[in-house]
Design an enzyme around this catalytic site. Structure first.
Site, PDB file in Angstrom:
ATOM      1  N   VAL A 177      10.104 -39.165 -22.022  1.00  0.00           N
ATOM      2  CA  VAL A 177      10.711 -39.138 -23.470  1.00  0.00           C
ATOM      3  C   VAL A 177      10.264 -37.946 -24.230  1.00  0.00           C
ATOM      4  CG1 VAL A 177      11.879 -41.651 -23.621  1.00  0.00           C
ATOM      5  CG2 VAL A 177       9.529 -41.119 -24.285  1.00  0.00           C
TER       6      VAL A 177
ATOM      7  N   ASP B 193       1.326 -44.846 -22.370  1.00  0.00           N
ATOM      8  CA  ASP B 193       1.751 -44.748 -21.138  1.00  0.00           C
ATOM      9  C   ASP B 193       0.615 -45.645 -20.150  1.00  0.00           C
ATOM     10  OD1 ASP B 193       3.815 -43.762 -19.212  1.00  0.00           O
ATOM     11  OD2 ASP B 193       2.445 -41.777 -18.862  1.00  0.00           O
TER      12      ASP B 193
ATOM     13  N   ASP C  58       6.678 -34.146 -26.797  1.00  0.00           N
ATOM     14  CA  ASP C  58       7.072 -32.711 -26.380  1.00  0.00           C
ATOM     15  C   ASP C  58       7.237 -32.801 -24.656  1.00  0.00           C
ATOM     16  OD1 ASP C  58       4.308 -33.029 -25.630  1.00  0.00           O
ATOM     17  OD2 ASP C  58       4.232 -30.983 -25.157  1.00  0.00           O
TER      18      ASP C  58
HETATM   19  P1  IMP Z   1      -1.641 -42.328 -21.496  1.00  0.00           P
HETATM   20  O1  IMP Z   1      -3.194 -41.775 -21.504  1.00  0.00           O
HETATM   21  O2  IMP Z   1      -1.034 -42.276 -20.097  1.00  0.00           O
HETATM   22  O3  IMP Z   1      -1.336 -43.514 -22.151  1.00  0.00           O
HETATM   23  O4  IMP Z   1      -0.733 -41.188 -22.283  1.00  0.00           O
HETATM   24  C1  IMP Z   1      -0.794 -41.084 -23.392  1.00  0.00           C
HETATM   25  C2  IMP Z   1      -0.205 -39.576 -23.869  1.00  0.00           C
HETATM   26  O5  IMP Z   1       0.568 -38.881 -22.691  1.00  0.00           O
HETATM   27  C3  IMP Z   1       0.474 -39.660 -25.131  1.00  0.00           C
HETATM   28  O6  IMP Z   1      -0.040 -39.515 -26.268  1.00  0.00           O
HETATM   29  C4  IMP Z   1       1.624 -38.660 -24.828  1.00  0.00           C
HETATM   30  O7  IMP Z   1       1.377 -37.375 -25.333  1.00  0.00           O
HETATM   31  C5  IMP Z   1       1.702 -38.367 -23.469  1.00  0.00           C
HETATM   32  N1  IMP Z   1       3.010 -38.996 -22.892  1.00  0.00           N
HETATM   33  C6  IMP Z   1       3.054 -40.073 -22.168  1.00  0.00           C
HETATM   34  N2  IMP Z   1       4.202 -40.401 -21.924  1.00  0.00           N
HETATM   35  C7  IMP Z   1       4.845 -39.504 -22.191  1.00  0.00           C
HETATM   36  C8  IMP Z   1       6.515 -39.390 -22.496  1.00  0.00           C
HETATM   37  O8  IMP Z   1       7.340 -39.910 -22.037  1.00  0.00           O
HETATM   38  N3  IMP Z   1       6.838 -38.096 -23.194  1.00  0.00           N
HETATM   39  C9  IMP Z   1       5.905 -37.336 -23.735  1.00  0.00           C
HETATM   40  N4  IMP Z   1       4.446 -37.518 -23.655  1.00  0.00           N
HETATM   41  C10 IMP Z   1       4.184 -38.495 -23.032  1.00  0.00           C
END
Ligand code: IMP
Ligand code: MG
Length: 175
Positions: A152, A102, A158
Site C-alpha cells: 500500500v 509488516d 511510499d
Molecule cells: P517491517 O520492518 O517489515 O515491519 O517494515 C516496516 C516498514 O516497511 C514500514 O515502516 C514501511 O516503511 C515499510 N513498509 C512495509 N509495508 C509497506 C507497504 O505496504 N507500503 C509501503 N511501505 C511499507
C-alpha cells in the site's frame, strides 16, 4: 491524483475518524505526566501530525529515521538508525508512531534500542498492521487498521519515494 494502478484500501474519511478515536484513547490512557510521540520517518509523518492534533492533552514530539527498505517492495532485513532522537527519553512515557507494521523487523529492533534508554513506558501506535506478514513479534498497542497482505501507498507510505501525499491509503498494483 488518479492513477489506474491505485485502489483505495482505507479512505481519508475512515483514517481521520479512526485517528480521532485513537487520540481520545491515548489521551485517556495517559491523563498526567509527560508524553513523547516518536515519529518514524518518513512514512509516519502524516499520521503523527493528525494523531498529535487529535490528542486532548499536551504531547511532545521527536523524530527518528530508520532504514529497512531500499527501492524494493520487500524488506532487506537490515535495520539502521539514520537519524537519532534529539531528546533523552529516560524516565518518560513514549509512544512510537509508525505508519505500518509488516514483518515486524523494524519495530522489534527499535523497541530493543529504545528500551535500553530506560523510558518509563513504551508503546507502539501504528496506523496499519499486516499481521499475516509477521516474522518478529511486535505488540501494537494502538492499531489503526488491520489490512490484508497487499503493498500500500499514500497517507505517508511510499513506493520509491512516490505517492506519499495521497489522502487515502491505496493498494499499488504491479504494472
Ligand atoms: P517491517 O520492518 O517489515 O515491519 O517494515 C516496516 C516498514 O516497511 C514500514 O515502516 C514501511 O516503511 C515499510 N513498509 C512495509 N509495508 C509497506 C507497504 O505496504 N507500503 C509501503 N511501505 C511499507
Ligand atoms: Mg516506515
Amino acid at each position: 491524483m488518479t492513477d489506474p494502478k491505485l485502489t483505495v484500501v482505507v479512505s481519508s474519511e475512515k483514517i481521520q475518524t479512526r485517528i480521532r478515536e485513537l487520540g481520545a484513547q491515548i489521551s485517556a490512557d495517559y491523563p498526567t505526566g509527560d508524553l513523547y510521540f516518536i515519529c518514524i520517518l518518513k512514512g509516519a509523518c502524516f499520521f503523527l501530525t493528525d494523531l498529535a492534533r487529535a490528542m486532548k492533552r499536551d504531547v511532545s514530539l521527536d523524530f527518528m529515521g530508520i532504514s529497512t527498505y531500499g527501492k524494493e517492495k520487500s524488506s532487506s532485513g537490515e535495520v539502521r538508525v539514520t537519524k537519532d532522537l534529539d531528546i533523552s527519553i529516560e524516565g518518560s512515557n513514549v509512544i512510537i508512531v509508525e505508519d505500518i507494521v509488516d514483518s515486524g523487523v523494524t519495530l522489534n529492533y527499535l523497541m530493543h534500542v529504545l528500551d535500553q534508554r530506560k523510558p518509563r513506558s513504551i508503546r507502539i501506535a501504528a496506523l496499519l498492521d499486516k499481521p499475516e506478514r509477521r516474522l518478529r513479534p511486535v505488540h501494537v498497542h494502538y492499531a489503526g487498521f488491520q489490512i490484508e497482505d497487499r503493498f500500500v501507498v499514500g497517507y505517508g507510505l511510499d513506493h520509491a519515494e512516490k505517492y506519499r501525499n495521497l489522502d487515502d491509503v491505496c493498494a499499488l498494483d504491479p504494472e
